[in-house]
Design a protein around this motif. Structure first.
Motif, mmCIF file in Angstrom:
data_model
loop_
_atom_site.group_PDB
_atom_site.id
_atom_site.type_symbol
_atom_site.label_atom_id
_atom_site.label_comp_id
_atom_site.label_asym_id
_atom_site.label_seq_id
_atom_site.Cartn_x
_atom_site.Cartn_y
_atom_site.Cartn_z
ATOM 1 N N ILE A 160 0.858 -1.175 0.000
ATOM 2 C CA ILE A 160 0.000 0.000 0.000
ATOM 3 C C ILE A 160 0.897 1.228 0.000
ATOM 4 O O ILE A 160 1.723 1.397 0.895
ATOM 5 C CB ILE A 160 -0.941 0.030 1.223
ATOM 6 N N GLU A 161 0.727 2.066 -0.998
ATOM 7 C CA GLU A 161 1.559 3.261 -1.100
ATOM 8 C C GLU A 161 1.356 4.152 0.120
ATOM 9 O O GLU A 161 0.229 4.414 0.548
ATOM 10 C CB GLU A 161 1.196 4.036 -2.375
ATOM 11 N N GLY A 162 2.456 4.616 0.705
ATOM 12 C CA GLY A 162 2.386 5.487 1.877
ATOM 13 C C GLY A 162 2.264 4.747 3.190
ATOM 14 O O GLY A 162 2.105 5.373 4.243
ATOM 15 N N GLN A 163 2.332 3.419 3.158
ATOM 16 C CA GLN A 163 2.272 2.613 4.375
ATOM 17 C C GLN A 163 3.627 1.958 4.599
ATOM 18 O O GLN A 163 4.205 1.410 3.669
ATOM 19 C CB GLN A 163 1.186 1.549 4.244
ATOM 20 N N TYR A 164 4.132 2.030 5.835
ATOM 21 C CA TYR A 164 5.484 1.587 6.129
ATOM 22 C C TYR A 164 5.462 0.423 7.118
ATOM 23 O O TYR A 164 4.985 0.557 8.242
ATOM 24 C CB TYR A 164 6.306 2.743 6.705
ATOM 25 N N ALA A 165 5.994 -0.721 6.670
ATOM 26 C CA ALA A 165 6.135 -1.862 7.575
ATOM 27 C C ALA A 165 7.137 -1.500 8.662
ATOM 28 O O ALA A 165 8.218 -0.974 8.387
ATOM 29 C CB ALA A 165 6.615 -3.084 6.805
ATOM 30 N N THR A 166 6.789 -1.785 9.910
ATOM 31 C CA THR A 166 7.581 -1.316 11.044
ATOM 32 C C THR A 166 7.765 -2.443 12.054
ATOM 33 O O THR A 166 6.872 -3.258 12.268
ATOM 34 C CB THR A 166 6.878 -0.123 11.719
ATOM 35 N N TYR A 167 8.950 -2.464 12.684
ATOM 36 C CA TYR A 167 9.282 -3.473 13.682
ATOM 37 C C TYR A 167 10.114 -2.824 14.767
ATOM 38 O O TYR A 167 10.895 -1.923 14.502
ATOM 39 C CB TYR A 167 10.091 -4.622 13.060
ATOM 40 N N VAL A 168 9.954 -3.300 15.973
ATOM 41 C CA VAL A 168 10.777 -2.842 17.093
ATOM 42 C C VAL A 168 11.462 -4.077 17.670
ATOM 43 O O VAL A 168 10.828 -5.119 17.870
ATOM 44 C CB VAL A 168 9.935 -2.139 18.173
ATOM 45 N N GLU B 110 6.163 10.545 15.278
ATOM 46 C CA GLU B 110 5.587 10.351 16.607
ATOM 47 C C GLU B 110 5.977 8.991 17.176
ATOM 48 O O GLU B 110 6.278 8.859 18.367
ATOM 49 C CB GLU B 110 4.061 10.472 16.516
ATOM 50 N N PHE B 111 6.005 7.984 16.333
ATOM 51 C CA PHE B 111 6.395 6.645 16.782
ATOM 52 C C PHE B 111 7.853 6.629 17.204
ATOM 53 O O PHE B 111 8.202 6.053 18.242
ATOM 54 C CB PHE B 111 6.158 5.644 15.651
ATOM 55 N N LYS B 112 8.718 7.257 16.442
ATOM 56 C CA LYS B 112 10.132 7.321 16.789
ATOM 57 C C LYS B 112 10.333 8.013 18.127
ATOM 58 O O LYS B 112 11.141 7.565 18.953
ATOM 59 C CB LYS B 112 10.895 8.064 15.692
ATOM 60 N N GLN B 113 9.618 9.094 18.361
ATOM 61 C CA GLN B 113 9.762 9.813 19.632
ATOM 62 C C GLN B 113 9.310 8.953 20.803
ATOM 63 O O GLN B 113 9.890 9.003 21.891
ATOM 64 C CB GLN B 113 8.959 11.118 19.580
ATOM 65 N N ALA C 209 14.083 0.561 15.935
ATOM 66 C CA ALA C 209 12.841 0.586 15.160
ATOM 67 C C ALA C 209 13.209 0.625 13.685
ATOM 68 O O ALA C 209 13.964 1.498 13.259
ATOM 69 C CB ALA C 209 11.996 1.793 15.532
ATOM 70 N N LYS C 210 12.722 -0.326 12.940
ATOM 71 C CA LYS C 210 12.912 -0.327 11.492
ATOM 72 C C LYS C 210 11.601 0.083 10.852
ATOM 73 O O LYS C 210 10.590 -0.613 10.975
ATOM 74 C CB LYS C 210 13.345 -1.705 11.000
ATOM 75 N N ILE C 211 11.604 1.235 10.178
ATOM 76 C CA ILE C 211 10.404 1.794 9.569
ATOM 77 C C ILE C 211 10.627 1.841 8.066
ATOM 78 O O ILE C 211 11.411 2.649 7.572
ATOM 79 C CB ILE C 211 10.096 3.195 10.122
ATOM 80 N N GLY C 212 9.951 0.973 7.349
ATOM 81 C CA GLY C 212 10.231 0.863 5.923
ATOM 82 C C GLY C 212 11.658 0.384 5.729
ATOM 83 O O GLY C 212 12.074 -0.620 6.287
ATOM 84 N N LYS C 213 12.422 1.138 4.958
ATOM 85 C CA LYS C 213 13.820 0.774 4.711
ATOM 86 C C LYS C 213 14.776 1.481 5.662
ATOM 87 O O LYS C 213 15.984 1.264 5.604
ATOM 88 C CB LYS C 213 14.195 1.120 3.268
#
Length: 324
Positions: free
Chosen positions: A59-67, A141-144, A307-311
């Motif tokens: 989905i364009e504009g959606q970023y797979a994220t993992y912590v 906001e997630f990174k903070q 945190a890995k957000i997208g690439k």
């Protein structure tokens, strides 16, 4: 404002009149967009990902994220040597298995130039979230939030306890993993700290009874057995514990529909297994269990959260750690 409104209405009306005056059956064609405005849709090619397929549509504009908590294992250490031995035995028993986390270690020569080393480090991780998906405006906001959690935590020591087998939620891959013994409570505290942020973003929490682990190898599962209830799952009551495969985010954003003919081709090119052999985990625990559970070999410091957000990958050291 009223004058502008009339202008807009008049413009629209003039276009309608022009269309009405045009011969019946003929309509004006809009000019085609320049190629620079067209965003290419990702094409799923499992051949580029060792046979792995997309699970979640792009989905364009959606970023797979993992912590996760990272664990970098360097060549020359006791744990590195042990993992080499474990993987050699595993590959003998499961030829279709793939090692996880191998990356080329780089260094600088006397002139300051970066050179590749033939020796590889192993970059492993302890998942603290399921795969979650952020919109562009949610990333900062997630990174903070993760940064704040790191600032309130101190480094802690942990160690491994045993070898285990895990399967991802979609049951497309099975994983060989090392489970955590000491350090479990501290990792659970991190889940509690993450939970409010995940709930605020309407994302799923981690598993209610987490089994913290690092995956060290994986194999593709045969969908005819893994998806339809292989009878051997009774022998592995904990095998379907979720696994977050951070080592390759492209794999976690893949869609499962690759076509019947393509699936047949993938099955020939990339061998699959219904599950690991029943003797694999007992064999590894018998041969290597005492070494991996010793503090000298299987002990490590947890001092950073990632945190890995997208690439993009972002990391924050815990309070009081000496990580650069």
């Amino acid at each position: 404002m009223k004058r502008a409104s009339r202008a807009l209405v008049a413009y629209s009306g003039s276009e309608d009149e022009a269309s009405a005056d045009a011969p019946e059956g003929k309509k004006k064609k809009l000019p085609s967009l320049a190629s620079s405005f067209i965003v290419p849709v990702p094409v799923d090619d499992p051949a580029l990902h060792q046979g792995r397929v997309r699970i979640t549509p792009h989905i364009e504009g959606q970023y797979a994220t993992y912590v996760y908590i990272p664990l970098v294992v360097h060549p020359g250490t006791a744990l590195y040597s042990l993992l080499d031995e474990v993987l050699n035995v595993t590959k003998e028993m499961v030829p279709a298995v793939h090692a996880i986390g191998e990356t080329i270690s780089c260094s600088r020569n006397s002139s300051g130039s970066v050179v590749n080393s033939s020796r590889r480090v192993r970059e492993l991780h302890f998942s603290l979230t399921r795969p979650i998906f952020l919109r562009a405006h949610q990333r900062e906001e997630f990174k903070q939030a993760i940064k704040l959690i790191a600032s309130r935590r101190t480094p802690f020591q942990a160690s491994f306890a045993t070898f285990s087998e895990f399967t991802n939620d979609e049951r497309t891959r099975t994983f060989l993993a090392l489970e955590v013994g000491a350090g479990h409570n501290e990792l659970r505290d991190l889940l509690s700290a993450l939970s409010p942020t995940l709930q605020f973003l309407r994302q799923r929490d981690f598993y209610s009874q987490p089994r913290f682990h690092v995956s060290i190898a994986w194999a593709l599962l045969d969908p005819d057995t893994s998806m339809n209830g292989d009878v051997d799952t009774k022998r592995h009551p904990h095998t379907y514990e979720g696994v977050t495969a951070v080592e390759d985010t492209s794999d976690n954003n893949l869609t499962g529909d690759i076509g019947k003919s393509n699936k047949q081709l993938q099955a020939k090119c990339f061998p699959r297994v219904p599950h690991f052999p029943s003797q694999l985990i007992p064999t590894l625990n018998q041969r290597f269990g005492a070494r991996v559970s010793s503090a000298h070999i299987g002990g490590f410091d947890a001092d950073t959260i990632v945190a890995k957000i997208g690439k993009d990958t972002f990391s924050w050291p815990f309070q009081g750690s000496h990580v650069n």
